[in-house]
Design a protein around this motif. Structure first.
Motif, PDB file in Angstrom:
ATOM      1  N   TYR A  18      77.692 -46.614  98.427  1.00 14.25           N
ATOM      2  CA  TYR A  18      78.167 -46.998  99.806  1.00 14.25           C
ATOM      3  C   TYR A  18      77.173 -47.194 100.931  1.00 14.25           C
ATOM      4  CZ  TYR A  18      82.841 -46.042  98.316  1.00 14.25           C
ATOM      5  OH  TYR A  18      84.070 -45.770  97.457  1.00 14.25           O
ATOM      6  N   SER A  19      75.740 -47.271 100.374  1.00 14.73           N
ATOM      7  CA  SER A  19      74.791 -47.551 101.351  1.00 14.73           C
ATOM      8  C   SER A  19      74.160 -49.077 101.530  1.00 14.73           C
ATOM      9  CB  SER A  19      73.621 -46.582 100.844  1.00 14.73           C
ATOM     10  OG  SER A  19      72.453 -46.933 101.987  1.00 14.73           O
ATOM     11  N   LEU A  20      75.008 -49.846 102.191  1.00 18.57           N
ATOM     12  CA  LEU A  20      74.907 -51.349 102.249  1.00 18.57           C
ATOM     13  C   LEU A  20      74.390 -51.494 103.479  1.00 18.57           C
ATOM     14  CD1 LEU A  20      77.889 -52.376 100.247  1.00 18.57           C
ATOM     15  CD2 LEU A  20      75.871 -52.168  99.543  1.00 18.57           C
ATOM     16  N   PRO A  21      73.393 -52.715 103.776  1.00 24.23           N
ATOM     17  CA  PRO A  21      72.768 -52.879 105.024  1.00 24.23           C
ATOM     18  C   PRO A  21      73.553 -53.225 106.069  1.00 24.23           C
ATOM     19  CG  PRO A  21      71.872 -54.059 103.060  1.00 24.23           C
ATOM     20  CD  PRO A  21      72.970 -53.512 102.650  1.00 24.23           C
ATOM     21  N   SER A  27      83.257 -45.119 115.680  1.00 26.55           N
ATOM     22  CA  SER A  27      83.193 -43.929 116.929  1.00 26.55           C
ATOM     23  C   SER A  27      83.647 -42.641 116.454  1.00 26.55           C
ATOM     24  CB  SER A  27      84.148 -44.449 118.086  1.00 26.55           C
ATOM     25  OG  SER A  27      85.345 -44.846 117.259  1.00 26.55           O
ATOM     26  N   ASP A  28      84.181 -42.642 115.146  1.00 31.85           N
ATOM     27  CA  ASP A  28      84.923 -41.371 114.612  1.00 31.85           C
ATOM     28  C   ASP A  28      83.742 -40.705 113.817  1.00 31.85           C
ATOM     29  OD1 ASP A  28      84.880 -43.122 112.454  1.00 31.85           O
ATOM     30  OD2 ASP A  28      86.850 -42.989 112.179  1.00 31.85           O
ATOM     31  N   GLY A  29      82.671 -41.266 113.812  1.00 29.88           N
ATOM     32  CA  GLY A  29      81.468 -40.681 113.132  1.00 29.88           C
ATOM     33  C   GLY A  29      81.447 -41.130 111.499  1.00 29.88           C
ATOM     34  N   LEU A  30      82.495 -41.930 110.907  1.00 33.43           N
ATOM     35  CA  LEU A  30      82.541 -42.258 109.444  1.00 33.43           C
ATOM     36  C   LEU A  30      81.948 -43.494 109.273  1.00 33.43           C
ATOM     37  CD1 LEU A  30      86.334 -40.982 109.139  1.00 33.43           C
ATOM     38  CD2 LEU A  30      84.463 -39.627 108.666  1.00 33.43           C
ATOM     39  N   LEU A  31      81.566 -43.768 108.056  1.00 34.92           N
ATOM     40  CA  LEU A  31      80.977 -44.915 107.579  1.00 34.92           C
ATOM     41  C   LEU A  31      82.043 -46.000 107.418  1.00 34.92           C
ATOM     42  CD1 LEU A  31      78.270 -46.257 106.728  1.00 34.92           C
ATOM     43  CD2 LEU A  31      78.901 -45.661 104.295  1.00 34.92           C
ATOM     44  N   TYR A  32      81.880 -47.471 107.882  1.00 37.16           N
ATOM     45  CA  TYR A  32      82.546 -48.404 107.965  1.00 37.16           C
ATOM     46  C   TYR A  32      82.036 -49.692 107.134  1.00 37.16           C
ATOM     47  CZ  TYR A  32      86.209 -46.798 110.940  1.00 37.16           C
ATOM     48  OH  TYR A  32      87.399 -45.874 111.433  1.00 37.16           O
ATOM     49  N   ASN A  37      85.417 -54.403 107.823  1.00 31.74           N
ATOM     50  CA  ASN A  37      85.541 -53.303 108.908  1.00 31.74           C
ATOM     51  C   ASN A  37      86.668 -52.100 108.740  1.00 31.74           C
ATOM     52  OD1 ASN A  37      83.782 -54.521 110.854  1.00 31.74           O
ATOM     53  ND2 ASN A  37      85.051 -56.360 110.613  1.00 31.74           N
ATOM     54  N   THR A  38      87.009 -51.734 107.413  1.00 31.29           N
ATOM     55  CA  THR A  38      87.590 -50.624 107.272  1.00 31.29           C
ATOM     56  C   THR A  38      86.834 -49.542 106.626  1.00 31.29           C
ATOM     57  OG1 THR A  38      88.041 -51.456 104.671  1.00 31.29           O
ATOM     58  CG2 THR A  38      89.508 -52.026 106.583  1.00 31.29           C
ATOM     59  N   ARG A  39      87.409 -48.305 106.609  1.00 32.04           N
ATOM     60  CA  ARG A  39      86.447 -47.289 106.481  1.00 32.04           C
ATOM     61  C   ARG A  39      85.982 -47.028 104.833  1.00 32.04           C
ATOM     62  NH1 ARG A  39      89.407 -41.793 108.158  1.00 32.04           N
ATOM     63  NH2 ARG A  39      91.010 -42.699 107.125  1.00 32.04           N
ATOM     64  N   LYS A  40      84.797 -46.473 104.587  1.00 29.36           N
ATOM     65  CA  LYS A  40      84.310 -46.523 103.575  1.00 29.36           C
ATOM     66  C   LYS A  40      84.045 -44.710 103.365  1.00 29.36           C
ATOM     67  CE  LYS A  40      81.468 -49.125 101.701  1.00 29.36           C
ATOM     68  NZ  LYS A  40      80.339 -50.169 101.398  1.00 29.36           N
ATOM     69  N   GLU A  41      84.468 -44.068 104.515  1.00 24.23           N
ATOM     70  CA  GLU A  41      84.382 -42.626 104.353  1.00 24.23           C
ATOM     71  C   GLU A  41      85.739 -42.010 104.707  1.00 24.23           C
ATOM     72  OE1 GLU A  41      79.762 -41.184 104.557  1.00 24.23           O
ATOM     73  OE2 GLU A  41      80.886 -41.443 106.515  1.00 24.23           O
ATOM     74  N   GLY A  42      85.846 -40.886 104.127  1.00 28.38           N
ATOM     75  CA  GLY A  42      87.162 -39.978 104.828  1.00 28.38           C
ATOM     76  C   GLY A  42      86.725 -38.440 104.876  1.00 28.38           C
ATOM     77  N   GLU A  43      87.589 -37.664 105.439  1.00 27.83           N
ATOM     78  CA  GLU A  43      87.197 -36.245 105.541  1.00 27.83           C
ATOM     79  C   GLU A  43      88.154 -35.402 104.843  1.00 27.83           C
ATOM     80  OE1 GLU A  43      84.724 -35.443 109.583  1.00 27.83           O
ATOM     81  OE2 GLU A  43      86.794 -35.070 109.538  1.00 27.83           O
ATOM     82  N   ILE A  44      87.654 -34.494 103.911  1.00 24.90           N
ATOM     83  CA  ILE A  44      88.454 -33.293 103.405  1.00 24.90           C
ATOM     84  C   ILE A  44      87.956 -32.315 103.761  1.00 24.90           C
ATOM     85  CG2 ILE A  44      89.068 -34.935 101.529  1.00 24.90           C
ATOM     86  CD1 ILE A  44      87.089 -33.207  99.649  1.00 24.90           C
ATOM     87  N   ILE A  45      88.799 -30.946 103.364  1.00 30.08           N
ATOM     88  CA  ILE A  45      88.220 -29.600 103.555  1.00 30.08           C
ATOM     89  C   ILE A  45      87.619 -29.294 102.230  1.00 30.08           C
ATOM     90  CG2 ILE A  45      88.914 -27.137 104.064  1.00 30.08           C
ATOM     91  CD1 ILE A  45      89.287 -29.267 106.503  1.00 30.08           C
ATOM     92  N   TRP A  46      86.571 -29.100 102.577  1.00 25.65           N
ATOM     93  CA  TRP A  46      85.528 -28.396 101.249  1.00 25.65           C
ATOM     94  C   TRP A  46      85.679 -26.935 100.774  1.00 25.65           C
ATOM     95  CZ3 TRP A  46      83.724 -32.238  98.213  1.00 25.65           C
ATOM     96  CH2 TRP A  46      82.755 -32.001  97.332  1.00 25.65           C
ATOM     97  N   PHE A  47      85.160 -26.843  99.564  1.00 26.65           N
ATOM     98  CA  PHE A  47      85.214 -25.220  98.898  1.00 26.65           C
ATOM     99  C   PHE A  47      85.032 -24.394  99.895  1.00 26.65           C
ATOM    100  CE2 PHE A  47      84.568 -28.536  95.537  1.00 26.65           C
ATOM    101  CZ  PHE A  47      85.550 -28.335  94.839  1.00 26.65           C
ATOM    102  N   ASP A  48      84.018 -24.549 100.716  1.00 24.36           N
ATOM    103  CA  ASP A  48      83.530 -23.418 101.837  1.00 24.36           C
ATOM    104  C   ASP A  48      84.553 -23.418 103.201  1.00 24.36           C
ATOM    105  OD1 ASP A  48      82.773 -25.952 103.169  1.00 24.36           O
ATOM    106  OD2 ASP A  48      80.728 -25.303 103.147  1.00 24.36           O
TER     107      ASP A  48
END
Length: 283
Positions: A18-21, A27-32, A37-48
């Motif tokens: 997921y680290s392409l040039p 604007s949502d702070g996630l990787l696209y 131009n679609t998301r390559k990141e999402g958010e989940i609630i982690w173990f902590d």
């Protein structure tokens, strides 16, 4: 401990894929993805209990994976078909026989229609234990038509064995009872058995007994059989030899007869080749 292991796996995945040039942070702070131009990141609630960014597949990555999976599936399917043709004992001559390549003439148009219908309605034919008998003069396309049926069904993952009585008798030579039974079981395990050139085998008591045994065991297994022969219908119906009579009676009980007639395809090809060569040599 589980959280640490998951963290390491997550870092490895993110670093490798997921680290392409051209990628960018939205604007949502996630990787696209910079390509689709679609998301390559999402958010989940982690173990902590805190939100954590996790990698997801963008649209173009999903599509690429689908294409690759389809290619692999198709390659495995073709490999399976090739293995099936080899195990079918089909001669190399007929490996590529298809309905599309069948040379249609006025006298065989209806044969082609029936053969296609047989394939398309094979499940019904199978349930009815309904086979076919292709009979007629040499070189009129009987074996090729049978091979077209075999290849059509093989490509649709229907088990088929196409062979000849001559080859079967050669295979069985020297078999003890156990090996003969195993061989017979193999022939009966497939959904369709096609045997080419009935009548070409030697007319010995041994050969005819084996021919009858193969046909009869197929009948008792309630599975369809396709046969080709250069014999005429009259020769089969009017035989006075009890050895042949019981063979043909069983065949007529199982198989729908279709006569192949007309000029030999081989003779037409030989004449065509002669004319082409004559034109080259004589101008």
């Amino acid at each position: 401990m589980i959280g640490e292991v998951a963290e390491k796996v997550l870092v490895d995945i993110t670093d490798s894929a997921y680290s392409l040039p051209d990628d960018y942070i939205g604007s949502d702070g996630l990787l696209y993805c910079g390509k689709c131009n679609t998301r390559k990141e999402g958010e989940i609630i982690w173990f902590d209990g805190k939100p954590k960014k996790v990698p997801v597949m963008c649209k173009c990555r999903i599509e690429a994976n689908q294409i690759k999976e389809e290619q692999l599936r198709r390659e495995e399917e073709m490999s399976s078909i090739r293995r099936a043709k080899i195990s079918s004992m089909m001669d190399d001559t007929f490996q590529a026989a298809t309905f599309e390549n069948f040379q249609t003439r006025k006298e065989n148009e209806n044969h082609l229609k029936i053969a296609k219908n047989y394939c398309e309605k094979f499940q019904i034919m199978y349930e009815r234990n309904q086979g076919l008998l292709f009979y007629g003069t040499v070189g009129t396309g009987k074996s090729y038509m049978a091979a077209c049926i075999a290849n059509y069904l093989l490509e649709r993952n229907t088990s088929v064995v196409m062979t000849s009585f001559v080859r079967i008798l050669q295979e069985m030579q020297g078999f003890d009872r156990e090996r003969e039974e195993a061989f017979s079981n193999r022939l009966n395990s497939v959904r369709l058995l096609i045997i080419d050139d009935l009548g070409a085998e030697r007319s010995t008591d041994y050969a005819l007994e084996k021919v009858y045994g193969i046909i009869d065991s197929r009948y008792r297994a309630k599975k369809p059989l396709i046969l080709t022969t250069n014999l005429t219908l009259q020769q089969m119906q009017n035989t006075t030899d009890i050895r042949y009579e019981r063979i043909y009676d069983r065949i007529f009980e199982m198989c729908y007869p279709m006569e192949f007639s007309g000029t030999s395809w081989r003779k037409r090809q030989a004449f065509k080749r002669f004319e082409e060569t004559k034109k080259i040599l004589e101008g």
